[in-house]
Structure formats: structure tokens, C-alpha cells
Scaffold this motif. Sequence first.
Motif, short mmCIF file in Angstrom:
data_model
loop_
_atom_site.label_atom_id
_atom_site.label_comp_id
_atom_site.label_asym_id
_atom_site.label_seq_id
_atom_site.Cartn_x
_atom_site.Cartn_y
_atom_site.Cartn_z
N UNK A 187 -16.32 -27.46 16.44
CA UNK A 187 -16.71 -27.21 17.79
C UNK A 187 -16.57 -28.52 18.52
N UNK A 188 -16.15 -28.60 19.60
CA UNK A 188 -15.63 -29.72 20.61
C UNK A 188 -16.90 -30.19 21.18
N UNK A 189 -16.86 -31.35 21.82
CA UNK A 189 -17.83 -31.77 22.75
C UNK A 189 -18.30 -31.05 23.94
N UNK B 142 -16.25 -27.90 25.88
CA UNK B 142 -16.45 -27.23 27.28
C UNK B 142 -16.38 -25.86 27.17
N UNK B 143 -16.61 -25.16 26.14
CA UNK B 143 -16.46 -23.72 26.09
C UNK B 143 -17.79 -23.30 26.05
N UNK B 144 -18.10 -22.07 26.65
CA UNK B 144 -19.48 -21.44 26.65
C UNK B 144 -19.34 -20.03 26.04
N UNK B 145 -20.13 -19.96 24.79
CA UNK B 145 -20.05 -18.57 23.96
C UNK B 145 -21.53 -18.00 24.25
N UNK B 146 -21.48 -16.73 24.38
CA UNK B 146 -22.76 -16.17 24.61
C UNK B 146 -22.84 -14.89 23.75
N UNK C 121 -18.45 -30.65 13.75
CA UNK C 121 -19.17 -30.25 15.09
C UNK C 121 -19.45 -31.40 16.01
N UNK C 122 -19.20 -31.63 17.11
CA UNK C 122 -19.32 -32.71 17.90
C UNK C 122 -20.84 -32.80 18.14
N UNK C 123 -21.38 -33.89 18.09
CA UNK C 123 -22.80 -34.31 18.19
C UNK C 123 -23.39 -33.89 19.77
N UNK C 124 -22.34 -33.72 20.72
CA UNK C 124 -22.67 -33.64 22.11
C UNK C 124 -22.91 -31.88 22.22
N UNK C 125 -22.22 -31.14 21.35
CA UNK C 125 -22.32 -29.76 21.52
C UNK C 125 -23.73 -29.12 21.41
#
Length: 256
Positions: A20-22, A41-45, A2-6
Motif C-alpha cells: 500500500x503506497x503513501x 493516493x488511492x481510495x478504497x471503500x 504498507x507506507x506509514x502515511x496510508x
Amino acid sequence: MIDPSAIIHPDAKLAPDVQVGPWTIIGPGVEIDEGTVIASHVVLKGPTKIGKHNRIFQFSSIGEDTPDLKYKGEPTRLVIGDHNVIREGVTIHRGTVQDRSETTLGNHNLLMAYVHVGHDSVIGNHCILVNNAALAGHVHIGDWAILSGFTLVHQFCKIGAHSFSGMGSAIGKDVPAYVMVTGSPAEAKNINAEGLRRRGFTKDDIALLTKAYKIIYRRGLTLDEALAELNPLAATSPALQVLIDSLNASTRGIVR
């Protein structure tokens, strides 16, 4: 992994090996099973449940509220199965309580760039939706269907198993199983014989389905009259029964 910016909400549930990418954002109520890879740059809700070994590419928006005006913030879901590939910029909305309260994507599907899946839609297995194909709400897509680029599907339409739409088709009625359509508005052209050959259908099955197509489309019969001729032929052909079932399930009338 998991990227730390996620940004991942503490209530989200991710299997230990999920990647999980940045700059991806994962909200509460999201569950992701093993082997799934989420790009940047994905948004999951949520509420959204994502199965095993899926790949979701950058700039996709998965599990967002529908813009349908009847949606008033009720709790609804998105359920995604296993081994799906969701390419760049895809949007998939959750359901509404006026229907199933759930949008569903099955297994082994490919959604190419900028595909839209509207609320309460149901996509089966092994389907391909090519770039910019768009499903309005309440659309049902059968297994192995292919929608070519820029295909538009009206709400409540049913697209039968193994069917095929040509580029830029505008589908406003139900497409029976195995049928190829194209145009705006879409018109039936033939049985998807080449697709059936690639999937291992026998020559006898393809010949019978071609005969059934001619009964439905070439003799000027009503749908009830065509079904009366097809039903006796189905006893020895499970493939033909799939076509008959799709005709019986039609609620909007079939593409002609």
C-alpha cells in the motif's frame, strides 16, 4: 509493505504481502488478497473484495457509492478478481439493490487511465478498456472485448465477447459477440477478424463468423429471420454458438 502515511481502517482485511503506497485510504469492509499492489493516493471503500495479484494505480477511486439517484445507502458490493491492472484515475462504483447489488470485474483485465465502471456492471475476463471509456450502470461486457478510448456505453447494454469498439464510439444498443462497431451512434462494421486471428481462432471459424455477420447485417433480415438461418449452422461450431447466444441475450436490440 504498507507506507506509514496510508490510512487503513482496522476492519479492513489485507493479506500479509499486500503493498500500500503513501496517502492511500482503505475503509472498512475492504478485503485484499495476496500479491496485490496499491499505489499512492488511492481510495478504497467497502464492501469491496479484491483478489490476487492486482495492481491499482494512483488517484483511483474503487468501491465508492454510486451517484445513481435510486441508491439510498443500501449495503452493496464490488468484487474484483485476479491479475487486473487498474490504471490512474479509474472509478468503479458498487452496485444497487435494484439490480445485482454487486459490480463485478473478472480476471486479467486492463482498465486504462480514467475509465469509469458504473454500478451493477459486469466485466468478464481479458477485457481492455482504453483511456476514458465509460460504462453506465447495468452494463455487461463479455470476455476479450476491447473498448477503445472515449467509448461510451448506455445503461443496460450488453457488449459481446471478442467484440471491438472504435475510438469515440457511443453505444446505445447491444453489440453481438465478435462484432466491430464505431461511430456516434455506433454502427456495426464487420467481424473482429484480426482480433480473432490473434487469439487462435481457425480460418474456418473466422470464415463462418464472417458468413454469419453477412446473414445478420447484409441481407436485410430481421433478427429472428437471421437466427433461423444461423441456428442450423451452429451444430459444428462452438464459436458460432457464442454469437447466437449473444443475439438471443439481447434486450435493447442490436447495433445496426
